[in-house]
Design a protein around this motif. Structure first.
Motif, short mmCIF file in Angstrom:
data_model
loop_
_atom_site.label_atom_id
_atom_site.label_comp_id
_atom_site.label_asym_id
_atom_site.label_seq_id
_atom_site.Cartn_x
_atom_site.Cartn_y
_atom_site.Cartn_z
N GLY A 138 -3.17 -2.86 5.28
CA GLY A 138 -2.25 -1.75 5.07
C GLY A 138 -2.14 -0.85 6.27
N SER A 139 -1.04 -0.09 6.31
CA SER A 139 -0.85 0.92 7.34
C SER A 139 -0.04 2.09 6.80
CB SER A 139 -0.13 0.31 8.56
OG SER A 139 1.12 -0.22 8.18
N SER A 140 0.19 2.13 5.49
CA SER A 140 0.96 3.20 4.87
C SER A 140 0.16 4.50 4.91
CB SER A 140 1.30 2.85 3.42
OG SER A 140 0.10 2.75 2.66
N ALA A 142 -0.68 6.48 2.50
CA ALA A 142 -1.66 6.52 1.41
C ALA A 142 -2.88 5.67 1.74
CB ALA A 142 -1.02 6.06 0.11
N PHE A 143 -2.65 4.49 2.31
CA PHE A 143 -3.74 3.60 2.69
C PHE A 143 -4.56 4.21 3.81
CE2 PHE A 143 -5.53 0.10 5.18
CZ PHE A 143 -6.19 -0.63 4.21
N ASN A 144 -3.89 4.76 4.82
CA ASN A 144 -4.60 5.35 5.95
C ASN A 144 -5.44 6.56 5.53
OD1 ASN A 144 -3.59 3.48 7.73
ND2 ASN A 144 -1.91 4.77 8.43
N PRO A 305 -5.15 4.35 -3.87
CA PRO A 305 -3.76 4.46 -4.31
C PRO A 305 -3.27 3.21 -5.02
CG PRO A 305 -3.86 4.05 -1.95
CD PRO A 305 -5.27 4.27 -2.40
N GLU A 309 2.48 3.11 -4.71
CA GLU A 309 2.41 4.24 -3.80
C GLU A 309 2.33 3.79 -2.34
OE1 GLU A 309 -0.55 7.21 -4.95
OE2 GLU A 309 -0.72 6.17 -6.87
N ARG A 310 2.22 2.50 -2.11
CA ARG A 310 2.10 1.98 -0.74
C ARG A 310 2.89 0.69 -0.59
NH1 ARG A 310 -3.66 -1.05 -0.90
NH2 ARG A 310 -2.90 -1.65 1.14
N GLU A 312 5.06 -0.02 1.42
CA GLU A 312 5.19 -0.42 2.83
C GLU A 312 4.20 -1.52 3.18
OE1 GLU A 312 4.46 2.68 1.62
OE2 GLU A 312 4.93 4.17 3.18
N ASP A 313 3.07 -1.56 2.44
CA ASP A 313 2.01 -2.53 2.72
C ASP A 313 2.19 -3.84 1.97
OD1 ASP A 313 0.83 -0.53 4.24
OD2 ASP A 313 -0.44 0.16 2.58
#
Length: 444
Positions: A138-140, A142-144, A305, A309-310, A312-313
């Motif tokens: 991940g890089s979103s 929420a993940f970060n 999360p 919510e993520r 993008e990942d």
């Protein structure tokens, strides 16, 4: 030490090799003045051209400082606060993009003026080479945010409480904490607390001696003993029976325990990580969870999360799952298929995504998974698999079940999966991404 440009501060530059992590010397204008051996080992040599390389260009490929490119800049933050600052960044490395915990230390001259910075870079592993199923991707934002908290708490010894929906990856987060701790060379031992009776829970956690109860025909060490020197992960701790919570509290407070049927006091040294999808504060208010135990395990809370919510990942996670499930065969997810997945709510989170992709691999005629395949995989109960006996019939308005709860839907899916796999519970559990014990519990 490697001097990138003309070294005007050789003493400070030599200090870089005293750090136990990759380090660079940076000017106030973002110029990298020197690197240590660990930096070159992890990130490679820098080109000593006529112009000094800038940290934002080397780490990110940017043509301007991080804060002007939409990210937090630790150098700018340290300049403003005149104190050390930490951020989690995604850096370009010889291995591709990696999460890196960046710590910026300002260095002042004799007059107290800010002169330059020492930047410490600690790569944060989000997966295991030996266990790809434990990888995190991940890089979103929420993940970060979650990984930033993990990077801060992992090196210490405090108890961590992971909260989040079922299937969101709490066990993966627990593995990440263990991998970055001082106990990483020892075992991480997991106890799934859900579905265990009081006797079985106590026996699994503490162990038992021969004759302790009916069926105890041999001495059995407990998981607490196995976790000595490592990490003890209690998954779904909200399901621990109330009578046993006091014994668990004593274990956490003193590190001591007694095996079932024994009077001998034993000791274990472990790092505690717990996880739950329940609202423990609500359980405390209802008298179903001890307040003193709650505060013992909730020293450092981290929220994992949900997948929605993520989003993008999602494509990166799907790629990793397909690699894991493919057993050497490369499956490709088309852009339209990925877009269709993003429209789904994923009540079962990453575990549900894994199930959907496992079905999609079976439904696809080639190694290309397109939108049509994903549509079929998203609704297994509405499609009869071609040529298969016993597959669920298409749903109609007259066959809509009365119970539309998530739990009931999960049970219907698991029963369908069992029928699809000829009643093989082991294969069904593996396909669903859960343990056989969890399969029995969810079907109960």
């Amino acid at each position: 030490m490697n001097v990138i440009a003309r070294d005007t501060h050789p003493t400070v530059a030599r200090m870089l090799d005293s750090y136990d992590s990759p380090a660079i010397l940076v000017s106030r204008d973002y110029e990298i003045l020197a690197t240590n051996d660990l930096y070159r080992e992890k990130f490679g040599e820098l080109d000593p051209g006529e112009e000094r390389p800038r940290c934002y260009a080397v780490s990110h490929g940017y043509d301007r400082p991080c804060d002007e490119a939409g990210e937090t800049c630790p150098l700018r933050a340290a300049t403003a606060s005149r104190n050390r600052e930490r951020v989690l960044h995604i850096h370009q490395t010889p291995r591709g993009e990696e999460h890196v915990d960046v710590e910026m230390l300002p260095v002042f001259d004799e007059a107290g003026d800010l002169e330059f910075f020492i930047e410490l870079l600690r790569p944060l592993r989000t997966g295991s080479v030996n266990e790809p199923e434990l990888a995190m991707t991940g890089s979103s934002p929420a993940f970060n945010e979650m990984m930033g908290l993990i990077s801060r708490v992992a090196p210490g010894e405090v108890a961590v409480l992971l909260s989040g929906e079922s299937g969101s990856g709490k066990e993966l987060a627990a593995h990440a904490i263990h991998q970055h701790s001082r106990r990483a060379k020892r075992h991480m031992v997991t106890l799934e607390c859900a579905g265990l009776t009081e006797t079985l829970f106590e026996s699994e956690l503490f162990g038992h001696v021969r004759g302790a109860f009916t069926g105890a025909n041999f001495h059995k060490p407990g998981l607490v003993e196995a976790a000595n020197g490592g990490t003890l992960f209690l998954d779904e701790i909200g399901d621990v029976p109330l009578p046993l919570q006091v014994k668990l509290l004593r274990l956490i407070e003193t590190g001591t325990y007694r095996q079932v049927g024994s009077t001998e006091v034993r000791h274990s040294d472990f790092r505690l990580v717990c996880a739950t999808h329940k609202d423990l504060e609500q359980l405390v208010a209802e008298g179903q969870f001890r307040e003193d135990l709650y505060y013992r395990i909730n020293v450092f809370p981290i929220r994992v999360p949900a997948l929605r919510e993520r989003l993008e990942d999602l494509q990166g996670i799907a790629r990793r799952i397909l690699e894991d499930l493919g057993e050497g065969r490369h499956h490709h997810l088309t852009q339209s298929a990925a877009d269709r997945l993003r429209q789904h709510r994923f009540p079962g989170n990453i575990r549900e995504l894994r199930n959907i992709l496992a079905r999609a691999m079976l439904l696809a005629n080639t190694n290309v998974i397109d939108r049509n395949v994903i549509d079929r995989a998203l609704a297994p109960s509405r499609h009869r698999l071609a040529g298969e006996e016993g597959a669920p019939a298409p749903a109609s308005t007259s066959t809509v079940p009365e119970d539309l709860s998530l739990r009931a839907a999960e049970q219907r899916y698991l029963r369908w999966l069992l029928a699809h796999l000829g009643g093989d519970k082991q294969r069904a559990a593996e396909a669903a991404g859960i343990s056989v014990r969890s399969l029995y519990r969810k079907l109960a």
